[in-house]
Every structure is written in C-alpha cells, then in structure tokens.
Design an enzyme around this catalytic site. Structure first.
Site, PDB file in Angstrom:
ATOM      1  N   ARG A 164       0.860  -1.186   0.000  1.00  7.94           N
ATOM      2  CA  ARG A 164       0.000   0.000   0.000  1.00  7.94           C
ATOM      3  C   ARG A 164       0.890   1.228   0.000  1.00  7.94           C
ATOM      4  NH1 ARG A 164      -4.850  -0.225  -1.364  1.00  7.94           N
ATOM      5  NH2 ARG A 164      -5.334   1.662  -0.195  1.00  7.94           N
ATOM      6  N   HIS A 201      12.922  -3.574  -0.619  1.00  8.75           N
ATOM      7  CA  HIS A 201      12.520  -3.544  -2.036  1.00  8.75           C
ATOM      8  C   HIS A 201      13.445  -4.484  -2.812  1.00  8.75           C
ATOM      9  CE1 HIS A 201      10.821  -1.864  -5.695  1.00  8.75           C
ATOM     10  NE2 HIS A 201      12.053  -1.799  -6.170  1.00  8.75           N
TER      11      HIS A 201
HETATM   12  C1  GAR Z   1       9.614  -9.050  -0.955  1.00  5.11           C
HETATM   13  O1  GAR Z   1      10.372  -9.594  -2.004  1.00  5.11           O
HETATM   14  C2  GAR Z   1       9.774  -7.564  -0.903  1.00  5.11           C
HETATM   15  O2  GAR Z   1      11.043  -7.134  -1.288  1.00  5.11           O
HETATM   16  C3  GAR Z   1       8.715  -7.109  -1.881  1.00  5.11           C
HETATM   17  O3  GAR Z   1       7.625  -7.952  -1.643  1.00  5.11           O
HETATM   18  C4  GAR Z   1       8.106  -9.222  -1.230  1.00  5.11           C
HETATM   19  C5  GAR Z   1       7.345  -9.653  -0.004  1.00  5.11           C
HETATM   20  O4  GAR Z   1       7.670 -10.968   0.314  1.00  5.11           O
HETATM   21  N1  GAR Z   1       8.366  -5.736  -1.671  1.00  5.11           N
HETATM   22  C6  GAR Z   1       8.076  -4.895  -2.647  1.00  5.11           C
HETATM   23  O5  GAR Z   1       8.061  -5.218  -3.815  1.00  5.11           O
HETATM   24  C7  GAR Z   1       7.758  -3.480  -2.196  1.00  5.11           C
HETATM   25  N2  GAR Z   1       7.933  -2.569  -3.268  1.00  5.11           N
HETATM   26  P1  GAR Z   1       7.340 -11.556   1.754  1.00  5.11           P
HETATM   27  O6  GAR Z   1       5.856 -11.267   2.032  1.00  5.11           O
HETATM   28  O7  GAR Z   1       7.587 -13.025   1.591  1.00  5.11           O
HETATM   29  O8  GAR Z   1       8.248 -10.906   2.728  1.00  5.11           O
END
Ligand code: GAR
Length: 216
Positions: free
Chosen positions: A93, A111
């Site tokens: 979000r 990220h």
């Molecule tokens: C992670 O790879 C994180 O870097 C990415 O979402 C994934 C969540 O994984 N975040 C983004 O892309 C934010 N821009 P998780 O729920 O297994 O931690």
C-alpha cells in the site's frame, strides 16, 4: 535501556517478517517485534506472527473511504501500542506523505532491486529485460516518494542466463532475509545517521572485494 518495539506491516506471505521474527527471537537482538499489521485478512504472514506469539491486527484498506482514513487508523493502532520502529515487509500500500512524515527516520522498507534502479513493480522482470548482470535488494528509510529514501543496507545477486522473474526473485529473497534483520539491528542500535539522501553507519564492516558476472 529497553529494546525498541517494532511493528511489521505486511500484505502477503511474510517471509521477510519470518526473518525478522527469527532474528528478534534471539536474546542479543536489539529490538522486539511486538505487533504485526496486515491490510489483507488472508495474508499468510498473520499465521507466522501468531505462531511466534506476536499480536496481529488486520486493518483492511477496503473498509476505509480514503487513504488518509486508512493511514489514520494505522497510526492510531501503532501509537496505542507504543511502537518505536515500523518495518514494511511486502506491505503493498502506498502511504500518505503525512503518515510518512510522522514516522520520519523510524520506518524501513525492503525492495527487491538495487535502488535507485527499478522502483515500483515487476522489478525482477524489468531487471532481466534491461540486461542487468546484477540485481539485489535494498532496505531503506521511507520518505514520501515511493521507493526512495536513505539506503541502509543493500545486497547483490547475479542475474543468470535463463533466469525468470521467479528464479531471480527467489535468489534475491535469500539475501532479503539477511539484509532486513541487519538493517533493523543497525537502526535499533542507533548506528544509522541520516545525512540528506544518504546514511552513515557507525562501525560498519564493508565487504572488501568487488564481484564480477561473468567471472571469466
Ligand atoms: C519481498 O520480495 C519484498 O522485497 C517485496 O515484496 C516481497 C514480499 O515478500 N516488496 C516490494 O516489492 C515493495 N515494493 P514476503 O511477504 O515473503 O516478505
């Protein structure tokens, strides 16, 4: 001195949450994860938090009229529990500038790219399509602009021939699970000084060697 209280905000599977819970489970880790908030009631990360005995709260963005209302509810929840540091961990979000400013210097995000390259979504596929030989992850302090803010920790992985977005994402995630506990430790220990767009880390150990891909 008591350890800072950390809230982890999630929207999904929560593997980064798990890495933070595992790290914080050790007595010598300098922060406590005391709260997990999800904007999605079905996020698997909520189960991970419950298994670790950490309080969970669902604040479903669909039940709010505006982003500002949602963020106000988030803020109330965090303040009611005396949270010191927020970790965004796959929290999908956008937050309002008012909320971000209220937590200035106390909110981290992870990220899956080497910022400032590849902000936004589909970043693994975009790194492959751009022909990048390396990708990685970034843990940074959150500022109002998306995927910006002073960088605390980055980790690098090679992009390999035949990589798909999924294989690259999996390689990056292994590093995410090392980088996020480290970044939170540095912030919790008060070793991160913000200096405009960059940070200075007290007593940081930098890895010495460069990396090449391919090697020869
Ligand atoms: C992670 O790879 C994180 O870097 C990415 O979402 C994934 C969540 O994984 N975040 C983004 O892309 C934010 N821009 P998780 O729920 O297994 O931690």
């Amino acid at each position: 001195m008591s350890k800072p209280k950390v809230a982890v905000l999630i929207s999904g599977s929560g593997t980064n949450l798990q890495a933070l819970l595992d790290a914080a489970g050790s007595n010598d880790y300098p922060a406590h994860v005391t709260l997990v908030i999800s904007n999605r009631p079905d996020a698997y990360g909520l189960v991970r938090a419950q298994q670790a005995g950490v309080e969970t709260v669902v604040i479903d963005h669909k039940s709010f009229k505006s982003r500002a209302d949602f963020d106000a509810a988030l803020d109330r929840c965090l303040r009611a529990r005396d949270i010191d540091i927020i970790c965004l961990a796959g929290f999908m979000r956008l937050l309002t500038p008012d909320f971000v400013r209220a937590w200035d210097g106390r909110m981290l995000n992870i990220h899956p790219s080497l910022l400032p390259a590849f902000k936004g979504l589909y970043v693994q596929q975009r790194a492959i399509d751009a022909g990048a030989r390396f990708s990685g992850c970034t843990v940074h302090l959150v500022t109002p602009e998306m995927d910006e803010g002073p960088i605390v920790v980055q980790a690098v992985v090679p992009v390999l021939d035949g990589d798909t977005a999924d294989t690259l994402a999996a390689r990056i995630q292994v590093q995410e699970h090392r980088a996020y506990p480290l970044a939170l430790r540095l912030v919790a220990e008060g070793r991160v000084r913000i200096d405009g767009p960059r940070t200075h880390i007290a007593d940081a150990l930098a890895s010495g060697d460069g990396m090449m891909n391919p090697m020869g």
